[in-house]
Design a protein around this motif. Structure first.
Motif, short mmCIF file in Angstrom:
data_model
loop_
_atom_site.label_atom_id
_atom_site.label_comp_id
_atom_site.label_asym_id
_atom_site.label_seq_id
_atom_site.Cartn_x
_atom_site.Cartn_y
_atom_site.Cartn_z
N ALA A 22 39.74 31.07 33.12
CA ALA A 22 38.91 30.06 33.77
C ALA A 22 37.66 30.70 34.35
N THR A 23 36.64 29.90 34.53
CA THR A 23 35.45 30.40 35.23
C THR A 23 35.86 30.85 36.63
N GLY A 24 35.28 31.91 37.12
CA GLY A 24 35.65 32.44 38.43
C GLY A 24 35.35 33.92 38.43
N CYS A 25 35.73 34.60 39.50
CA CYS A 25 35.41 36.02 39.60
C CYS A 25 35.93 36.81 38.40
N MET A 26 37.14 36.50 37.93
CA MET A 26 37.70 37.31 36.85
C MET A 26 36.82 37.25 35.60
N ALA B 124 35.66 26.89 30.26
CA ALA B 124 35.11 26.27 31.47
C ALA B 124 36.00 26.61 32.66
N PHE B 125 35.71 25.95 33.77
CA PHE B 125 36.38 26.27 35.03
C PHE B 125 37.79 25.68 35.06
N GLU B 126 37.90 24.43 34.63
CA GLU B 126 39.13 23.66 34.86
C GLU B 126 40.03 23.56 33.64
N ASN B 127 39.73 24.29 32.57
CA ASN B 127 40.47 23.99 31.34
C ASN B 127 41.16 25.18 30.70
N GLY C 74 41.14 28.22 42.70
CA GLY C 74 40.30 27.03 42.53
C GLY C 74 40.50 26.42 41.16
N GLY C 75 40.48 27.27 40.14
CA GLY C 75 40.63 26.80 38.76
C GLY C 75 42.04 26.35 38.45
N THR C 76 42.98 26.58 39.35
CA THR C 76 44.38 26.27 39.07
C THR C 76 44.93 25.19 40.00
N ASP D 50 43.20 23.35 42.11
CA ASP D 50 42.29 22.23 42.34
C ASP D 50 41.81 21.62 41.03
N ILE D 51 40.69 22.13 40.55
CA ILE D 51 40.00 21.45 39.44
C ILE D 51 40.79 21.54 38.13
N GLY D 52 41.62 22.57 37.99
CA GLY D 52 42.39 22.72 36.75
C GLY D 52 43.83 22.26 36.86
N CYS E 176 48.18 32.41 37.75
CA CYS E 176 47.16 32.09 38.74
C CYS E 176 46.98 33.31 39.63
N TYR E 177 45.77 33.85 39.67
CA TYR E 177 45.51 34.93 40.65
C TYR E 177 44.92 34.24 41.87
N ASP E 178 45.75 34.17 42.89
CA ASP E 178 45.40 33.38 44.07
C ASP E 178 44.77 34.29 45.12
N ASN E 179 43.48 34.14 45.31
CA ASN E 179 42.82 34.89 46.39
C ASN E 179 42.42 33.96 47.52
N GLY E 180 42.93 32.74 47.45
CA GLY E 180 42.84 31.84 48.60
C GLY E 180 41.49 31.21 48.87
N ALA E 181 40.60 31.23 47.90
CA ALA E 181 39.32 30.52 48.06
C ALA E 181 38.51 30.62 46.77
N TYR E 182 37.43 29.86 46.73
CA TYR E 182 36.48 29.96 45.61
C TYR E 182 35.60 31.17 45.89
N MET E 183 35.99 32.34 45.41
CA MET E 183 35.28 33.55 45.77
C MET E 183 33.98 33.68 44.98
N ASN E 184 34.03 33.32 43.72
CA ASN E 184 32.87 33.53 42.86
C ASN E 184 31.62 32.81 43.37
N THR E 185 31.84 31.66 43.99
CA THR E 185 30.69 30.89 44.46
C THR E 185 30.42 31.15 45.93
N GLY E 186 31.12 32.13 46.52
CA GLY E 186 30.81 32.52 47.88
C GLY E 186 31.79 32.03 48.92
C1 LIG Z 1 33.01 22.02 36.65
C2 LIG Z 1 32.58 23.14 37.50
N1 LIG Z 1 32.46 22.95 38.83
C3 LIG Z 1 32.07 23.98 39.60
C4 LIG Z 1 31.79 25.21 39.07
C5 LIG Z 1 31.33 26.31 39.97
N2 LIG Z 1 32.33 27.35 40.14
C6 LIG Z 1 32.45 28.40 39.30
S1 LIG Z 1 33.65 29.46 39.72
C7 LIG Z 1 34.04 28.54 41.08
C8 LIG Z 1 35.10 28.95 42.03
C9 LIG Z 1 36.16 29.76 41.43
O1 LIG Z 1 37.20 29.87 42.34
P1 LIG Z 1 38.61 30.38 41.91
O2 LIG Z 1 39.12 29.59 40.78
O3 LIG Z 1 39.47 30.44 43.11
O4 LIG Z 1 38.31 31.84 41.33
P2 LIG Z 1 37.72 33.09 42.12
O5 LIG Z 1 36.25 33.07 41.96
O6 LIG Z 1 38.15 32.96 43.54
O7 LIG Z 1 38.33 34.28 41.47
C10 LIG Z 1 33.25 27.40 41.17
C11 LIG Z 1 33.32 26.42 42.26
C12 LIG Z 1 31.93 25.34 37.67
N3 LIG Z 1 31.68 26.48 37.03
N4 LIG Z 1 32.33 24.31 36.92
#
Ligand SMILES: Cc1ncc(C[n+]2csc(CCOP(=O)(O)OP(=O)(O)O)c2C)c(N)n1
Ligand code: SF4
Ligand SMILES: [Mg+2]
Lengths: 312, 402
Positions: free
Chosen positions: A46-50, A70-73, A107-109, A111-113, A131-141
């Motif tokens: 999923a989209t995110g720090c990884m 994508a993030f949620e799929n 976040g990707g697991t 919530d949105i996913g 799911c690697y749970d770091n307890g917040a949306y880290m990639n977006t701050g």
């Molecule tokens: C549909 C959609 N909404 C919002 C974003 C913005 N976005 C990218 S990564 C992310 C947060 C990721 O959080 P998490 O899944 O917890 O992964 P982490 O970065 O913490 O490893 C967000 C909000 C996106 N890429 N796509």
């Protein structure tokens, strides 16, 4: 389970050179999962720090096949990969087993996913979702997610004059996935390498969907010294904030013994995200957090005891 | 339609609804993976295909996903894994796929998707207009529209070859009008299973996730130094698609006797006035053209088949010399400057030395009937335009209480 020596001699499929922060834990989760696999691996991420830190064109840290969509799929994407594997094998176009692993952040697991994950689990694909749970949306701050613990300061649940961090309890996703009745569900941390590897091996061995929730500290969002990554994860288990357990074909079992349950405040104190909880006047919040940890721990013990009785 | 189709003994004419024809084409294409979710008026396609799976008529892996977002996502995963993958949808389902439509195209995955056109919410409505697929016109998918069930069947089979052509590698959506075509019964000439199997061949992907010897990374973060090049390559594939669409159509004509072009020019050669239209309305409009021709009026019609890539140069060639042209849009851009076809067509004609007088009709939204009388008024307006040399009203809403 493979010994440490055997593991060390296996090829690194998740390589160094990626751009995760020093002291970040998710690379441990990625590296060990691929080490635990015995077949060629396809990763959906999923989209995110990884994803962002490990694949920056034209570089990739992945020597296995890897897809980010994508993030949620991630769960739906790996479902499609699995369906392709089924069909191509059935049609005689492919003769090779694969281990199919999806990675998503909390976040990707949670919530949105969440919907895509639930769907994939219900459909029974032969996949492992980690799911690697770091307890917040880290990639977006560092924004709050439904995995963020009660009281945590994040950038969207800040500790301010009238609010003291996140006001809601975290969602217990591991139990929710267990309620799907899939063959294997577990949670552990990146600080328990052998427990994690064992769980990944079991998860990959089952016929059907498996889910592992691995607590993966984020040095930036949690605020701890980078050398404490392993310790901070281990202490989450010792204070029972994050028990390491598994649900194998409906049997609940604690996999990392808690010898002496430590106060949760000891663990919180080491992380900047909880600093405000130690200000005068917030003692009640600390008590609430401890009470919730105790309640959940008792609930888990009861479940595991019932399981033990039933399977005895 | 050429007569050779009728002469071919293997050709069978069967009474089918549009949805049945499309589901049949899917069975004959025999994709490796279908991941789909039901939505009116596409639902039957998913249902019929499920019975093919249940009866063992196909070896396809059917993934009954929990949403259209996951339908497109699973299709992307399957296609990246080397499978020939399909899905199908309508309206809100397409809207829910939006994010992943762009990903499918950007990852250069040759996915094929029938879309049964339906109005977008709100207000919720299950009937035909083109607002769903028109909104996806810049998602990087090739778009082929169909006038009837026969065209939907033929377009779908051709779409596989277009999508998977090594110079294209882009997803293709094949449209038909909801209910009007999807649920209307027609005689459809089917190819034999064997003919379709041979025509579509096997998918031969360059790279797949399931190649253990050659692992790949798909969909990495792509920043300022490469993203633009990858987009440029994608744009190039759209330029290439033009040529490939015609090559595939010509080969399909040899097999079926049915010759397809980018658009159909109906009595356009000597026309003094023409309407441009998409989908089933073309049938109604052709009737009016014939009526007018019988009275000696030089009326013509242009029916779009390929909307993306937009065949601008060819349209310019076909329309520049016609003094008056009415563009019919079954979707509004809601930009207060006409429908999407009108905008693109006017842009295409801008560089012509001689340009027609042009106006636009937004019509048929939410399944509103388009009658012969409606079309007649359009031609009457064109006649007046010709007579006065003036466009009285540029953007018109046809068949609506105003
Ligand atoms: C549909 C959609 N909404 C919002 C974003 C913005 N976005 C990218 S990564 C992310 C947060 C990721 O959080 P998490 O899944 O917890 O992964 P982490 O970065 O913490 O490893 C967000 C909000 C996106 N890429 N796509
Ligand atoms: S922000 Fe946190 S999760 Fe992201 S790379 Fe840095 S330490 Fe790892
Ligand atoms: Mg996170």
């Amino acid at each position: 389970m493979a010994t440490l020596k055997e593991m060390a001699s296996k090829e690194e499929l998740f390589t160094g050179g990626h751009r995760a922060c020093a002291g970040c834990a998710f690379p441990i989760a990625a590296k060990l999962a691929l080490k635990a696999a015995n077949n060629p691996v396809v990763v959906a991420c999923a989209t995110g720090c990884m994803e962002v830190a490990t694949t920056i064109y034209p570089y990739t840290a992945w020597k296995s096949s890897f897809i980010h969509s994508a993030f949620e799929n991630a769960a739906a994407t790996i479902s499609g990969v699995e369906a392709a594997w089924q069909a191509l094998t059935r049609k005689g176009k492919l003769d090779q087993k694969f281990d199919l692993i999806a990675f998503g952040g909390d976040g990707g697991t949670y919530d949105i996913g969440f919907q895509a994950l639930s769907g994939a689990m219900e459909r029974g694909h032969n996949i492992l979702y980690i799911c690697y749970d770091n307890g917040a949306y880290m990639n977006t701050g560092v924004q709050r997610s439904s995995a963020t613990p009660f009281g945590t300061h994040t950038t969207t649940s800040p500790a301010g004059r009238v609010q003291q961090g996140k006001r809601q309890l975290r969602k217990d996703l591991t139990q929710i996935i267990a309620a799907h009745g899939v063959p294997y569900v577990a949670q552990t941390t990146t600080g328990h390498w052998s427990d994690y590897v064992k769980k990944v091996e079991k998860a990959l061995a089952v016929d059907g969907p498996a889910f592992i929730n691995v607590l993966a500290p984020c040095r930036l969002g949690w605020g701890y010294p980078p050398e404490d990554t392993v310790k901070i994860a281990q202490e989450a288990v010792q204070c029972c904030f994050w028990p390491a357990y598994e649900v194998e074909n409906g049997v609940w079992r604690i996999t990392v013994k808690v010898r002496e349950k430590t106060p949760v405040a000891d663990w919180l104190k080491k992380q900047a995200r909880f600093r405000h909880l130690f200000r005068p006047g917030n003692e009640g919040l600390l008590e609430e957090i401890q009470a919730e940890v105790d309640r959940k721990w008792a609930e888990l013990l009861k479940r595991t005891e019932e399981s033990a009785e039933l399977s005895a | 339609m050429g007569n050779s189709a009728l002469a071919n003994e293997a050709v069978k004419s069967v009474a089918l609804t549009g949805n049945e024809a499309v589901a049949t084409a899917m069975r004959q294409i025999h994709p490796d993976v279908v991941a789909a979710y039901p939505i009116t008026p596409q639902t039957e396609i998913v249902q019929i295909f499920s019975t093919f799976v249940a009866d063992g008529l196909v070896q396809t892996e059917f993934v009954p996903v929990e949403s259209e977002h996951s339908a497109m996502s699973a299709t992307v995963g399957a296609s990246a894994a080397g499978a020939r993958a399909m899905t199908a949808t309508s309206a809100n389902g397409l809207a829910l796929m939006w994010e992943v439509l762009y990903i499918a195209a950007g990852l250069r995955l040759p996915i094929v998707m029938p879309v049964v056109n339906r109005a977008l919410s709100a207000p919720i409505n299950i009937h035909c207009d083109h607002s769903d697929t028109m909104g996806a016109r810049d998602s990087g998918w090739i778009q082929l529209y169909s006038e009837n069930a026969q065209e939907a069947y033929d377009n779908l089979i051709q779409a596989v070859r277009i999508a998977e052509h090594p110079e294209v590698n882009l997803p293709v959506m094949v449209m038909m009008d909801g209910f009007i075509i999807s649920h209307g019964m027609e005689n459809v000439f089917l190819l034999s299973d064997e003919e379709v199997r041979k025509f579509v061949g096997e998918r031969k992907p360059h790279y797949t996730l399931l190649d253990a010897e050659n692992p790949i990374t798909v969909g990495p973060l792509d920043l300022q130094d490469f993203y633009f090049e990858h987009r440029r390559q994608q744009a190039e594939a759209m330029f290439n698609a033009d040529k490939v669409v015609q090559e595939v159509a010509d080969e399909f004509a040899k097999l079926s006797g049915r010759q397809y072009e980018f658009f159909e020019a109906y009595k356009l050669d000597d026309a003094e006035m023409a309407i441009v239209v998409i989908g089933s309305t073309a049938g109604t409009a052709k009737y009016v053209v014939n009526e007018l021709r019988a009275k000696g009026v030089k009326a013509g019609l242009l029916k779009m088949r390929m909307f993306r890539p937009f065949p601008a140069a060819r349209l310019r060639e076909a329309l520049a010399d016609i003094p008056a042209v009415a563009v019919m849009d079954r979707a509004d851009s809601l930009a207060a400057c006409g429908g999407p076809l009108f905008g693109d067509l006017r842009a295409a004609l801008y560089s012509a030395s001689k340009r027609p007088l042009m106006n636009n009709y937004i019509y048929g939204l939410g399944g509103r009937d388009v009658t012969l009388d409606h079309i007649r008024t359009v031609y009457q307006d064109l006649e007046e335009m010709l007579r006065t040399g003036e466009v009285k009203r540029e953007i018109n809403y046809l068949g609506v209480r105003e």
